[in-house]
Motif scaffolding. Structure first.
Motif, PDB file in Angstrom:
ATOM      1  N   ARG A  86       0.842  -1.200   0.000  1.00 39.49           N
ATOM      2  CA  ARG A  86       0.000   0.000   0.000  1.00 39.49           C
ATOM      3  C   ARG A  86       0.873   1.243   0.000  1.00 39.49           C
ATOM      4  N   ILE A 141       3.257  -1.014  -9.063  1.00 42.08           N
ATOM      5  CA  ILE A 141       4.073  -2.241  -9.197  1.00 42.08           C
ATOM      6  C   ILE A 141       4.702  -2.330 -10.603  1.00 42.08           C
ATOM      7  N   ILE A 173      11.547  -2.887  -7.926  1.00 44.31           N
ATOM      8  CA  ILE A 173      10.738  -3.981  -7.382  1.00 44.31           C
ATOM      9  C   ILE A 173      11.563  -4.930  -6.523  1.00 44.31           C
ATOM     10  N   VAL A 201       8.676  -5.733   1.471  1.00 46.47           N
ATOM     11  CA  VAL A 201       7.353  -6.313   1.740  1.00 46.47           C
ATOM     12  C   VAL A 201       7.514  -7.691   2.382  1.00 46.47           C
ATOM     13  N   ASN A 235       3.247 -11.751  -2.617  1.00 45.32           N
ATOM     14  CA  ASN A 235       3.362 -11.714  -4.083  1.00 45.32           C
ATOM     15  C   ASN A 235       4.811 -11.500  -4.498  1.00 45.32           C
ATOM     16  N   VAL A 236       5.255 -12.294  -5.445  1.00 45.78           N
ATOM     17  CA  VAL A 236       6.626 -12.177  -5.932  1.00 45.78           C
ATOM     18  C   VAL A 236       6.588 -11.855  -7.421  1.00 45.78           C
ATOM     19  N   ASP A 258      -0.761 -17.640  -8.673  1.00 48.72           N
ATOM     20  CA  ASP A 258      -1.732 -16.556  -8.514  1.00 48.72           C
ATOM     21  C   ASP A 258      -2.442 -16.255  -9.841  1.00 48.72           C
ATOM     22  N   ASP A 259      -3.631 -15.681  -9.747  1.00 50.32           N
ATOM     23  CA  ASP A 259      -4.390 -15.245 -10.927  1.00 50.32           C
ATOM     24  C   ASP A 259      -4.499 -16.360 -11.950  1.00 50.32           C
ATOM     25  N   GLU A 278     -10.338 -16.364  -5.488  1.00 49.60           N
ATOM     26  CA  GLU A 278     -10.079 -14.955  -5.204  1.00 49.60           C
ATOM     27  C   GLU A 278     -11.317 -14.126  -5.501  1.00 49.60           C
ATOM     28  N   GLY A 279     -11.478 -13.038  -4.789  1.00 49.28           N
ATOM     29  CA  GLY A 279     -12.510 -12.065  -5.140  1.00 49.28           C
ATOM     30  C   GLY A 279     -13.933 -12.515  -4.864  1.00 49.28           C
ATOM     31  N   VAL A 280     -14.128 -13.287  -3.779  1.00 49.39           N
ATOM     32  CA  VAL A 280     -15.488 -13.695  -3.405  1.00 49.39           C
ATOM     33  C   VAL A 280     -16.185 -12.489  -2.777  1.00 49.39           C
ATOM     34  N   GLY A 337     -11.777 -12.535  -0.264  1.00 51.97           N
ATOM     35  CA  GLY A 337     -12.624 -11.587  -0.980  1.00 51.97           C
ATOM     36  C   GLY A 337     -13.338 -10.643  -0.041  1.00 51.97           C
ATOM     37  N   PHE A 338     -13.936  -9.595  -0.621  1.00 57.69           N
ATOM     38  CA  PHE A 338     -14.581  -8.569   0.171  1.00 57.69           C
ATOM     39  C   PHE A 338     -15.754  -9.119   0.981  1.00 57.69           C
TER      40      PHE A 338
HETATM   41  P1  C2E Z   1      -3.426 -10.118  -6.396  1.00 61.46           P
HETATM   42  O1  C2E Z   1      -2.153 -10.709  -5.870  1.00 61.46           O
HETATM   43  O2  C2E Z   1      -4.272 -10.966  -7.246  1.00 61.46           O
HETATM   44  O3  C2E Z   1      -4.196  -9.593  -5.098  1.00 61.46           O
HETATM   45  C1  C2E Z   1      -5.570  -9.583  -4.975  1.00 61.46           C
HETATM   46  C2  C2E Z   1      -6.141  -8.224  -5.299  1.00 61.46           C
HETATM   47  O4  C2E Z   1      -7.560  -8.316  -5.359  1.00 61.46           O
HETATM   48  C3  C2E Z   1      -5.852  -7.161  -4.227  1.00 61.46           C
HETATM   49  O5  C2E Z   1      -5.789  -5.907  -4.889  1.00 61.46           O
HETATM   50  C4  C2E Z   1      -7.108  -7.239  -3.376  1.00 61.46           C
HETATM   51  O6  C2E Z   1      -7.337  -6.086  -2.608  1.00 61.46           O
HETATM   52  C5  C2E Z   1      -8.146  -7.414  -4.444  1.00 61.46           C
HETATM   53  N1  C2E Z   1      -9.367  -8.053  -3.935  1.00 61.46           N
HETATM   54  C6  C2E Z   1      -9.465  -8.945  -2.936  1.00 61.46           C
HETATM   55  N2  C2E Z   1     -10.750  -9.340  -2.756  1.00 61.46           N
HETATM   56  C7  C2E Z   1     -11.478  -8.688  -3.679  1.00 61.46           C
HETATM   57  C8  C2E Z   1     -12.880  -8.686  -3.993  1.00 61.46           C
HETATM   58  O7  C2E Z   1     -13.715  -9.370  -3.381  1.00 61.46           O
HETATM   59  N3  C2E Z   1     -13.279  -7.885  -5.017  1.00 61.46           N
HETATM   60  C9  C2E Z   1     -12.395  -7.116  -5.719  1.00 61.46           C
HETATM   61  N4  C2E Z   1     -12.883  -6.358  -6.695  1.00 61.46           N
HETATM   62  N5  C2E Z   1     -11.073  -7.086  -5.435  1.00 61.46           N
HETATM   63  C10 C2E Z   1     -10.611  -7.879  -4.428  1.00 61.46           C
HETATM   64  P2  C2E Z   1      -4.607  -4.883  -4.682  1.00 61.46           P
HETATM   65  O8  C2E Z   1      -4.166  -4.869  -3.272  1.00 61.46           O
HETATM   66  O9  C2E Z   1      -5.029  -3.618  -5.333  1.00 61.46           O
HETATM   67  O10 C2E Z   1      -3.418  -5.533  -5.502  1.00 61.46           O
HETATM   68  C11 C2E Z   1      -3.484  -5.672  -6.892  1.00 61.46           C
HETATM   69  C12 C2E Z   1      -2.351  -6.494  -7.415  1.00 61.46           C
HETATM   70  O11 C2E Z   1      -1.095  -5.824  -7.229  1.00 61.46           O
HETATM   71  C13 C2E Z   1      -2.187  -7.841  -6.710  1.00 61.46           C
HETATM   72  O12 C2E Z   1      -3.094  -8.765  -7.228  1.00 61.46           O
HETATM   73  C14 C2E Z   1      -0.750  -8.154  -7.031  1.00 61.46           C
HETATM   74  O13 C2E Z   1      -0.640  -8.702  -8.327  1.00 61.46           O
HETATM   75  C15 C2E Z   1      -0.105  -6.783  -7.036  1.00 61.46           C
HETATM   76  N6  C2E Z   1       0.581  -6.564  -5.738  1.00 61.46           N
HETATM   77  C16 C2E Z   1       0.108  -6.077  -4.569  1.00 61.46           C
HETATM   78  N7  C2E Z   1       1.072  -6.045  -3.622  1.00 61.46           N
HETATM   79  C17 C2E Z   1       2.199  -6.541  -4.211  1.00 61.46           C
HETATM   80  C18 C2E Z   1       3.549  -6.781  -3.770  1.00 61.46           C
HETATM   81  O14 C2E Z   1       3.927  -6.557  -2.599  1.00 61.46           O
HETATM   82  N8  C2E Z   1       4.438  -7.290  -4.693  1.00 61.46           N
HETATM   83  C19 C2E Z   1       4.049  -7.570  -5.981  1.00 61.46           C
HETATM   84  N9  C2E Z   1       4.976  -8.078  -6.812  1.00 61.46           N
HETATM   85  N10 C2E Z   1       2.802  -7.362  -6.416  1.00 61.46           N
HETATM   86  C20 C2E Z   1       1.874  -6.870  -5.552  1.00 61.46           C
END
Ligand code: C2E
Ligand code: MG
Ligand code: MG
Ligand code: MG
Length: 284
Positions: free
Chosen positions: A63, A78, A87, A94, A114-115, A176-177, A233-235, A254-255
């Motif tokens: 954040r 990122i 990074i 992190v 996350n890496v 992931d993803d 993810e994302g429930v 998820g939220f």
């Molecule tokens: P991610 O690893 O797939 O993380 C999940 C993202 O989905 C997070 O967004 C989270 O807040 C969001 N999310 C979780 N539950 C829900 C839901 O129910 N609905 C919706 N709409 N969203 C949900 P965030 O925190 O904005 O992070 C986005 C992406 O940024 C992450 O996807 C990850 O790929 C990357 N990221 C975040 N922190 C780091 C980090 O420390 N290092 C690296 N390399 N990437 C990071």
């Protein structure tokens, strides 16, 4: 006349480009400052066991709250950090923060970090992780590294070398993803993971779109066939949770359960959960 118009269009285009380049350079220098000053915070999103609703872990999410610009989403900073090499340091910070914090969780939850491909393929990635585990005292099996398929596409062998030693020490690996990258199935055959995380886009559409529902079912079958845990993810609502439980999905994030929270809140949640477990066991 046409020539003059073209000339002004080109000039306008040039100015736009210059403005974008300047903005990007500004973002990069502010990010560099934030990383150096330790201004990137880590928040934690709970992960739950769908069968019993128990808290099993937290995903660490970077954040950045900029003093002027406010919250900047990781999806914005990122990629910038990856392009300019920041990074590696950001990711290490992190990881260190996440392991330090997880070591204070009384429930023994795992922490998923996350890496980025750039980070994984940097020299000494494995040693860095081992060093952080030693320094923070976190048990290796409480750390899960989240990588995307694109990390494997970049250099499967290098990823294997970097991660197999860590995996032998107990560190877990999650894809992931899952389903959004390249040649997922090929990599699952050649690369050992402990978990796959079904991308939010499939979960989001599973109750309105037959295709997404079918993909979720298929990914669950695939994961379980390979003997790996599956996280959704994302429930966001009860219907999605119910459908996932019915289909035997292991864990969810998820939220609907919770968004990412501060480390203080995560610690309190972990404590509350471990207390209630103790209460259930010992109350007459
Ligand atoms: P991610 O690893 O797939 O993380 C999940 C993202 O989905 C997070 O967004 C989270 O807040 C969001 N999310 C979780 N539950 C829900 C839901 O129910 N609905 C919706 N709409 N969203 C949900 P965030 O925190 O904005 O992070 C986005 C992406 O940024 C992450 O996807 C990850 O790929 C990357 N990221 C975040 N922190 C780091 C980090 O420390 N290092 C690296 N390399 N990437 C990071
Ligand atoms: Mg993730
Ligand atoms: Mg994800
Ligand atoms: Mg994602």
């Amino acid at each position: 006349r046409a020539k003059a118009e073209l000339g002004s269009a080109v000039r306008f285009f040039q100015e736009e480009m210059d403005a974008q380049v300047r903005e990007r350079a500004h973002l990069e220098s502010e990010l560099r400052r934030a990383v150096t000053k330790g201004d990137i915070a880590v928040h934690y999103q709970p992960q739950v066991d769908l069968a019993n609703g128990e808290l099993t872990g937290f995903e660490a999410l970077a954040r950045w709250n900029h003093i002027e610009w406010g919250d900047i989403p990781p999806e914005r900073f990122i990629p910038v950090a990856e392009e300019c090499g920041l990074i590696v340091e950001l990711g290490r910070n992190v990881l260190f923060q996440a392991c330090t914090d997880a070591a204070t969780w009384s429930g023994g939850e795992t922490v998923s970090v996350n890496v980025s491909p750039v980070q994984l393929h940097s020299v000494d990635f494995a040693q860095t992780v081992e060093g952080i585990l030693l320094e923070t005292g976190l048990a290796p099996n409480r750390l899960e590294l989240e990588i995307t398929e694109n990390t494997l596409v970049r250099d499967l062998q290098a990823a294997q070398v970097a991660l197999s030693g860590l995996r032998e020490k107990g560190v877990r690996i999650a894809l992931d993803d899952f389903g959004t990258g390249y040649s997922s199935l090929y990599h699952l055959r050649n690369f050992k993971v402990d978990r796959i995380k079904i991308d939010r886009s499939f979960v989001e559409a599973m109750d309105t779109e037959a295709e997404s529902a079918a993909i979720v079912r298929a990914l669950l079958g695939l994961g379980h066939g390979l003997g790996v845990k599956v996280t959704a993810e994302g429930v966001e609502d009860a219907a999605q949770r119910q459908a996932l439980i019915r289909q035997g999905c292991d864990d969810a994030q998820g939220f609907y359960f919770s968004a990412a929270m501060t480390v203080e809140d995560a610690r309190a949640l972990s404590l509350a959960q471990s207390r209630s477990l103790v209460d259930e066991t010992y109350d007459p």
